[in-house]
Design a protein around this motif. Structure first.
Motif, mmCIF file in Angstrom:
data_model
loop_
_atom_site.group_PDB
_atom_site.id
_atom_site.type_symbol
_atom_site.label_atom_id
_atom_site.label_comp_id
_atom_site.label_asym_id
_atom_site.label_seq_id
_atom_site.Cartn_x
_atom_site.Cartn_y
_atom_site.Cartn_z
ATOM 1 N N MET A 147 -14.988 25.979 9.189
ATOM 2 C CA MET A 147 -16.360 25.513 9.470
ATOM 3 C C MET A 147 -16.990 26.350 10.579
ATOM 4 O O MET A 147 -18.186 26.621 10.552
ATOM 5 N N LYS A 148 -16.142 26.781 11.536
ATOM 6 C CA LYS A 148 -16.680 27.649 12.596
ATOM 7 C C LYS A 148 -17.205 28.965 12.022
ATOM 8 O O LYS A 148 -18.043 29.634 12.617
ATOM 9 N N LEU A 149 -16.696 29.343 10.848
ATOM 10 C CA LEU A 149 -17.158 30.590 10.216
ATOM 11 C C LEU A 149 -18.392 30.343 9.345
ATOM 12 O O LEU A 149 -18.893 31.255 8.706
ATOM 13 N N GLY A 150 -18.825 29.089 9.277
ATOM 14 C CA GLY A 150 -20.107 28.818 8.603
ATOM 15 C C GLY A 150 -20.025 28.108 7.268
ATOM 16 O O GLY A 150 -21.060 27.936 6.615
ATOM 17 N N ILE A 151 -18.833 27.671 6.853
ATOM 18 C CA ILE A 151 -18.809 26.929 5.576
ATOM 19 C C ILE A 151 -19.409 25.533 5.781
ATOM 20 O O ILE A 151 -19.435 25.005 6.899
ATOM 21 N N ASP A 152 -19.854 24.926 4.678
ATOM 22 C CA ASP A 152 -20.385 23.560 4.728
ATOM 23 C C ASP A 152 -19.353 22.544 4.283
ATOM 24 O O ASP A 152 -19.500 21.351 4.538
ATOM 25 N N GLY A 153 -18.341 22.995 3.541
ATOM 26 C CA GLY A 153 -17.359 22.049 3.020
ATOM 27 C C GLY A 153 -16.147 22.774 2.453
ATOM 28 O O GLY A 153 -16.072 24.010 2.466
ATOM 29 N N ILE A 154 -15.197 21.966 1.963
ATOM 30 C CA ILE A 154 -13.954 22.553 1.434
ATOM 31 C C ILE A 154 -13.712 22.066 -0.003
ATOM 32 O O ILE A 154 -14.134 20.967 -0.378
ATOM 33 N N GLN A 155 -13.003 22.911 -0.753
ATOM 34 C CA GLN A 155 -12.533 22.480 -2.077
ATOM 35 C C GLN A 155 -11.011 22.431 -2.016
ATOM 36 O O GLN A 155 -10.359 23.402 -1.619
ATOM 37 N N ILE A 156 -10.475 21.294 -2.408
ATOM 38 C CA ILE A 156 -9.030 21.056 -2.302
ATOM 39 C C ILE A 156 -8.467 20.804 -3.697
ATOM 40 O O ILE A 156 -9.001 19.966 -4.431
ATOM 41 N N GLY A 157 -7.393 21.522 -4.039
ATOM 42 C CA GLY A 157 -6.778 21.330 -5.352
ATOM 43 C C GLY A 157 -5.408 20.673 -5.257
ATOM 44 O O GLY A 157 -5.264 19.451 -5.413
ATOM 45 N N THR A 158 -4.399 21.479 -4.946
ATOM 46 C CA THR A 158 -3.000 21.041 -5.048
ATOM 47 C C THR A 158 -2.685 19.734 -4.293
ATOM 48 O O THR A 158 -1.954 18.894 -4.831
ATOM 49 N N PRO A 159 -3.201 19.510 -3.080
ATOM 50 C CA PRO A 159 -2.853 18.231 -2.418
ATOM 51 C C PRO A 159 -3.233 17.001 -3.245
ATOM 52 O O PRO A 159 -2.581 15.954 -3.135
ATOM 53 N N PHE A 160 -4.239 17.132 -4.112
ATOM 54 C CA PHE A 160 -4.611 15.981 -4.945
ATOM 55 C C PHE A 160 -3.645 15.773 -6.119
ATOM 56 O O PHE A 160 -3.652 14.707 -6.736
ATOM 57 N N ILE A 161 -2.850 16.799 -6.437
ATOM 58 C CA ILE A 161 -1.905 16.611 -7.567
ATOM 59 C C ILE A 161 -0.874 15.542 -7.209
ATOM 60 O O ILE A 161 -0.487 14.741 -8.055
#
Ligand SMILES: Cc1cc2nc3c(=O)[nH]c(=O)nc-3n(C[C@H](O)[C@H](O)[C@H](O)COP(=O)(O)O)c2cc1C
Length: 344
Positions: free
Chosen positions: A219-233
């Motif tokens: 977020m410090k680099l300017g993203i607004d959010g994250i996409q998470i895959g494997t932890p949801f499996i």
């Protein structure tokens, strides 16, 4: 920490679309229920339908609707429900048009450049390309502006640690840049576009994100959010078979391999018995349904549909995963995964 979109305040967390059969209505609906963005994977979504091998398009279209209705019921009007439709599938245009008709909130497309996506959607459908370089997003945006006068609503910057098919040419290419470096160059470019066209484009980062510290650093680099895959499996709500979940839980990061997928892309998977077998033996396709544009059924070592359908049903097969899985060692639930990333 929320973003305002489609007249809703939602958490800046998108669950990655995972095919075949890993992110369907139960996972996506439960993620949306927590006020985040749940994503159904469209690739071979009808794999459990009786007529799938005879009429894959009809089975897939029927399932696209069934899964959305179930997900909406679970979500109870919270969050957003998107669909991930890979550019590499032969029925891309038909599946996108159907998703628009059904009013999925967002269409997310990677595994190739979705250069014609805007012509297939209406203005109410949010559109989100997945890219792994500034080069790819600038080509998409230039083409979209010129042909359709449209910009993306979200951009997902997927780095080298992501799961499934990867947007890098080969292992050398994969090792050139970190997710952080990719985010910085894409953010710089998007800032110019946002200023010039006075439109907010939400930048989400994906690939190997495992903790809230990872999120904060990005977020410090300017993203607004994250996409998470494997932890949801490894959640109770995930649509994968229990065997698929156990393979992720029991594997260590050192059991992961970058493979050359039969569809002509590299991919990240567990180096399981299936992969070891394919290195020694060619496995003929059970019935080619002509699903992927870049696949040549006469030369492939195995069929991607057979391999992913088998693993979805817990019958061995190809198990895709993101990297950094050592901490994913037990079954948990969607609420816990989301709060792990979102708490301050
Ligand atoms: C089992 C599995 C299947 C996936 N299938 C797809 C897919 O069908 N389309 C796609 O764009 N990305 C796919 N991905 C990528 C994820 O959506 C996500 O972006 C990526 O895995 C994020 O990294 P993480 O898993 O390390 O969190 C898949 C990933 C996994 C692990």
């Amino acid at each position: 920490m929320q973003i305002n979109i489609k007249e809703k305040e939602i958490l800046p967390l998108m669950q990655g679309g995972m095919g075949v059969g890993i992110s369907l209505s139960n996972l996506a609906g439960n993620v949306a229920k927590e006020n985040a963005i749940g994503v159904i994977s469209a690739v071979n979504i009808g794999y459990q339908e009786e007529d799938f091998l005879d009429n894959p398009l009809i089975a897939n279209i029927r399932s696209l609707e069934k899964e959305l209705l179930k997900a909406r019921e679970i979500a109870n009007n919270k969050g957003l429900i998107g669909v991930n439709i890979m550019c590499a599938i032969n029925d891309y245009e038909k599946m996108v048009k159907e998703a628009v008709r059904l009013k999925y909130d967002i269409i997310i497309s990677g595994a190739g450049l979705p250069l014609n996506l805007p012509e297939l959607v209406d203005e109410n459908t949010l559109i989100a390309p997945i890219v792994s370089s500034k080069r790819a997003i600038s080509l998409i945006i230039k083409t979209w502006l010129k042909r359709y006068n449209r910009l993306p609503d979200f951009v997902i910057a997927e780095g080298p640690l992501a799961g499934g098919h990867l947007g890098f040419k080969n292992i050398d290419d994969l090792e050139k840049k970190s997710l952080e470096e990719i985010v910085i160059e894409i953010k710089d470019y998007l800032k110019e576009i946002e200023e010039k066209y006075k439109k907010k484009i939400y930048l989400f980062a994906a690939g190997g994100i495992r903790t809230k510290e990872d999120r904060k650093r990005l977020m410090k680099l300017g993203i607004d959010g994250i996409q998470i895959g494997t932890p949801f499996i490894v959640t109770r709500e995930c649509d994968a078979s229990s065997n698929f979940k156990s393979e992720i839980i029991n594997a260590k990061s050192s059991d992961i391999k970058i493979i050359n997928s039969p569809v002509g892309m590299i991919a990240r998977a567990i180096n399981n018995d299936f992969i070891k077998n394919t290195e020694k033996n060619r496995i003929p396709s059970r019935k080619c349904i002509n699903c992927i544009k870049t696949c040549n059924k006469n030369t492939i070592p195995y069929c991607i549909t057979d391999a992913l359908n088998d693993s979805a049903m817990g019958k061995g097969g190809l198990v895709f995963t993101g990297d950094n899985i050592d901490s994913l060692d037990k079954i948990t639930n969607v609420k816990e995964v989301i709060s792990r990333f979102m708490e301050e």
